[in-house]
Design a protein around this motif. Structure first.
Motif, PDB file in Angstrom:
ATOM      1  N   UNK A   1       0.995  -1.009  -0.103  1.00  0.00           N
ATOM      2  CA  UNK A   1      -0.182   0.118  -0.072  1.00  0.00           C
ATOM      3  C   UNK A   1       0.769   1.253  -0.194  1.00  0.00           C
ATOM      4  N   UNK A   2       0.666   2.099  -1.182  1.00  0.00           N
ATOM      5  CA  UNK A   2       1.657   3.030  -1.283  1.00  0.00           C
ATOM      6  C   UNK A   2       0.831   4.569  -1.056  1.00  0.00           C
ATOM      7  N   UNK A   3       1.564   5.592  -0.370  1.00  0.00           N
ATOM      8  CA  UNK A   3       0.848   6.815  -0.313  1.00  0.00           C
ATOM      9  C   UNK A   3       1.446   7.428  -1.589  1.00  0.00           C
ATOM     10  N   UNK A   4       0.676   8.132  -2.592  1.00  0.00           N
ATOM     11  CA  UNK A   4       1.338   8.515  -3.931  1.00  0.00           C
ATOM     12  C   UNK A   4       1.713   9.985  -3.483  1.00  0.00           C
ATOM     13  N   UNK A   5       2.815  10.257  -3.886  1.00  0.00           N
ATOM     14  CA  UNK A   5       3.530  11.562  -3.901  1.00  0.00           C
ATOM     15  C   UNK A   5       3.548  12.454  -4.962  1.00  0.00           C
ATOM     16  N   UNK A   6       3.622  11.955  -6.043  1.00  0.00           N
ATOM     17  CA  UNK A   6       3.888  12.837  -7.397  1.00  0.00           C
ATOM     18  C   UNK A   6       4.895  12.231  -8.266  1.00  0.00           C
ATOM     19  N   UNK A   7       5.147  12.666  -9.557  1.00  0.00           N
ATOM     20  CA  UNK A   7       5.962  12.106 -10.454  1.00  0.00           C
ATOM     21  C   UNK A   7       7.318  11.922  -9.959  1.00  0.00           C
TER      22      UNK A   7
ATOM     23  N   UNK B   1       3.407   3.039 -12.289  1.00  0.00           N
ATOM     24  CA  UNK B   1       2.722   3.926 -13.362  1.00  0.00           C
ATOM     25  C   UNK B   1       1.549   4.462 -12.801  1.00  0.00           C
ATOM     26  N   UNK B   2       1.220   5.769 -12.922  1.00  0.00           N
ATOM     27  CA  UNK B   2       0.198   6.446 -12.136  1.00  0.00           C
ATOM     28  C   UNK B   2      -1.073   6.002 -12.109  1.00  0.00           C
ATOM     29  N   UNK B   3      -1.634   5.547 -13.281  1.00  0.00           N
ATOM     30  CA  UNK B   3      -2.874   5.027 -13.459  1.00  0.00           C
ATOM     31  C   UNK B   3      -4.001   5.999 -12.872  1.00  0.00           C
ATOM     32  N   UNK B   4      -3.726   7.093 -13.267  1.00  0.00           N
ATOM     33  CA  UNK B   4      -4.950   8.114 -12.762  1.00  0.00           C
ATOM     34  C   UNK B   4      -4.639   8.436 -11.345  1.00  0.00           C
ATOM     35  N   UNK B   5      -3.660   7.901 -10.501  1.00  0.00           N
ATOM     36  CA  UNK B   5      -3.385   8.387  -9.142  1.00  0.00           C
ATOM     37  C   UNK B   5      -3.114   9.755  -9.133  1.00  0.00           C
TER      38      UNK B   5
ATOM     39  N   UNK C   1       5.892   8.185  -8.028  1.00  0.00           N
ATOM     40  CA  UNK C   1       6.657   7.556  -6.727  1.00  0.00           C
ATOM     41  C   UNK C   1       5.766   8.044  -5.532  1.00  0.00           C
ATOM     42  N   UNK C   2       5.906   7.200  -4.550  1.00  0.00           N
ATOM     43  CA  UNK C   2       5.128   7.067  -3.180  1.00  0.00           C
ATOM     44  C   UNK C   2       5.917   6.382  -2.238  1.00  0.00           C
ATOM     45  N   UNK C   3       5.715   6.335  -0.909  1.00  0.00           N
ATOM     46  CA  UNK C   3       6.154   5.389   0.029  1.00  0.00           C
ATOM     47  C   UNK C   3       5.178   4.607   0.627  1.00  0.00           C
ATOM     48  N   UNK C   4       5.843   3.360   0.959  1.00  0.00           N
ATOM     49  CA  UNK C   4       5.057   2.205   1.822  1.00  0.00           C
ATOM     50  C   UNK C   4       5.068   2.681   3.176  1.00  0.00           C
ATOM     51  N   UNK C   5       4.381   1.848   3.943  1.00  0.00           N
ATOM     52  CA  UNK C   5       4.039   2.099   5.252  1.00  0.00           C
ATOM     53  C   UNK C   5       5.353   1.750   6.062  1.00  0.00           C
ATOM     54  N   UNK C   6       6.401   1.070   5.468  1.00  0.00           N
ATOM     55  CA  UNK C   6       7.675   0.898   6.085  1.00  0.00           C
ATOM     56  C   UNK C   6       8.656   1.752   5.389  1.00  0.00           C
ATOM     57  N   UNK C   7       8.280   2.906   4.624  1.00  0.00           N
ATOM     58  CA  UNK C   7       9.117   4.039   4.471  1.00  0.00           C
ATOM     59  C   UNK C   7       9.920   3.606   3.122  1.00  0.00           C
TER      60      UNK C   7
ATOM     61  N   UNK D   1      -1.562  12.069  -2.566  1.00  0.00           N
ATOM     62  CA  UNK D   1      -2.498  12.130  -1.442  1.00  0.00           C
ATOM     63  C   UNK D   1      -3.270  10.957  -1.424  1.00  0.00           C
ATOM     64  N   UNK D   2      -3.458  10.119  -2.417  1.00  0.00           N
ATOM     65  CA  UNK D   2      -4.328   8.947  -2.701  1.00  0.00           C
ATOM     66  C   UNK D   2      -3.254   7.820  -2.386  1.00  0.00           C
ATOM     67  N   UNK D   3      -4.058   6.884  -1.878  1.00  0.00           N
ATOM     68  CA  UNK D   3      -3.539   5.396  -1.563  1.00  0.00           C
ATOM     69  C   UNK D   3      -3.538   4.583  -2.836  1.00  0.00           C
TER      70      UNK D   3
END
Length: 460
Positions: free
Chosen positions: A403-409, A430-434, A418-424, A437-439
């Motif tokens: 589960x990844x918190x979306x940060x941006x390009x 590929x963004x797929x419309x993300x 890119x984003x980060x997992x719970x474990x940092x 701030x979305x997960x």
């Protein structure tokens, strides 16, 4: 957090959530932040104070009336970087004789006399506990007076100051300041003073405002954050209360001291899904002799038991650490003990440094007796060991869904995000419309020692 190299102080000019307009005050402030997350949070406090006093931020240094460098003194190279930056600022001073240049933060407190007397470009020096005086110092400098305010405080927490935050989905929250541990290599007690904590209510109210503004992740900060105390409320109580503000808000914290990592705190982290299963737990060395010389107040055996307890109570937790190579009198045997501890704990990531003596610390009196080439060789061995462990741990995630918190390009390609997992861990996908701030659930297809790569999969 998963930098697998020598970490150098970073420089950034934060994009504060407003720009100049016809209503913008004439005096504009450009600020650069060097070093740790605490400095990033402090820059937002400074801008909050200045904004309340009629100043506006600019991201363009050429338009600035005031240039502030928020500095770090943790290592000699960090200070050298500031001196080089001051030299480069002379071009702006030549173009604008009225330009005010100020030094904030740890370096301001530690080297105030040198900065004012030897660096003619510096108009003001303001330490970490004196940011309320920044407007006065700037006004005096604009009228030709140079000023210094570096007195350390036993009570200042800026609990009533509303930081002027960078727009985004993540926020740094300073919950305490200073440190009482007095590790022999560390300047923090001398540059930031003794420990004092914000009120639990003040922190919680700030968290509520952040949630209302759209923040999805917060990191609670302190030089030794798990020694936080407000009356009868300890850091575990604060962490639980913050987590309960909004169950969808990811909550992290840094930095911890092994001595203060209590069973209650570990169990609290395990008790709530939105408390991230990631702990930064600096060890510094695997040698008991060196740990004692560092005044770290624990042994390698104690540390290993603590790491085992954390992994037992928090399944899947990620651990990271700090390691110093070439501390005073370190032998090959001491170095080998550090490598052995790393192999036993199996950190997900580490900050790894060569020892840098800091004047005023106890270790400065010991002398810097490990040759630089030996420090470098040992550091490279530490880095290689950590890269191998990180790669093995990441390899085990191939095929899993994170589960990844979306940060941006991503930095390398706008087509990948890119984003980060719970474990940092950093994940590229590929963004797929993300949207930021979305997960998103991301199936991991490949990895490096520092990064996960995958594709978004539908939510079940």
């Amino acid at each position: 957090m998963y930098e697998l190299s020598v970490i150098e102080p970073s420089v950034k000019a934060p994009e504060f959530p407003f720009e100049e307009s016809s209503l913008t005050p004439a005096r504009r402030v450009y600020i650069e932040t060097y070093g740790c997350q605490m400095n990033a949070a402090d820059s937002e406090i400074v801008m909050g104070v200045l904004n309340d006093n009629g100043y506006a931020h600019t991201a363009d240094i050429a338009k600035a009336d005031v240039v502030l460098l928020n500095t770090c003194s943790i290592r000699e190279k960090a200070e050298e970087k500031i001196y080089h930056r001051l030299d480069s600022l002379k071009q702006y001073k030549r173009k604008n004789k009225a330009l005010v240049v100020g030094i904030l933060g740890c370096m301001a407190e530690r080297l105030r006399k040198e900065l004012i007397e030897e660096k003619s470009i510096v108009d003001l020096v303001c330490g970490p506990d004196e940011y309320r005086k920044a407007p006065e110092l700037i006004e005096n400098a604009l009228h030709g007076s140079r000023g210094v305010a570096v007195k350390l405080s036993r009570v200042e927490t800026y609990d009533d100051i509303s930081p002027l935050r960078i727009e985004g989905i993540s926020a740094w929250i300073s919950v305490m300041r200073g440190c009482d541990k007095f590790c022999s290599f560390c300047v923090v007690p001398f540059t930031r003073g003794r420990e004092r904590s914000r009120t639990l209510l003040g922190v919680v109210n700030e968290i509520r405002r952040l949630v209302d503004s759209g923040v999805k992740e917060c990191t609670l900060l302190g030089q030794n954050v798990n020694s936080y105390m407000d009356g009868e409320c300890d850091f575990a109580d604060l962490l639980a209360t913050v987590a309960d503000v909004d169950s969808t808000l990811r909550v992290r914290f840094t930095t911890s001291h092994p001595q203060d990592m209590s069973l209650k705190l570990i169990e609290t982290i395990a008790s709530r899904n939105n408390l991230c299963k990631y702990i930064h737990l600096p060890v510094q060395s695997g040698s008991d002799r060196i740990l004692q010389k560092m005044n770290r107040t624990y042994t390698s055996e104690h540390y290993l038991r603590l790491a085992e307890t954390i992994r037992t109570i928090i399944p899947g937790v990620a651990l990271s650490t700090d390691i110093i190579s070439g501390f005073c009198t370190e032998t090959e045997s001491d170095h080998e003990e550090t490598l052995a501890l790393m192999s036993e704990v199996r950190y997900d990531g580490a900050y790894m440094f060569k020892y840098s003596p800091r004047e005023g610390t106890k270790a400065y009196e010991y002398g810097d007796d490990v040759p630089d080439e030996v420090k470098t060789r040992r550091l490279n061995e530490i880095i290689t060991t950590q890269q191998g462990i990180s790669r093995q741990l990441n390899d085990a995630l191939v095929g899993t869904v994170e589960n990844v918190l979306v940060e941006g390009p991503s930095k390398k390609s706008a087509e990948q995000w890119c984003g980060r997992t719970d474990t940092n861990k950093v994940a590229i996908f590929t963004p797929d419309g993300a949207k930021p701030g979305e997960f998103r659930n991301v199936r991991i297809a490949s990895v490096t020692s520092a990064t996960l790569f995958g594709e978004v999969v539908p939510n079940n």
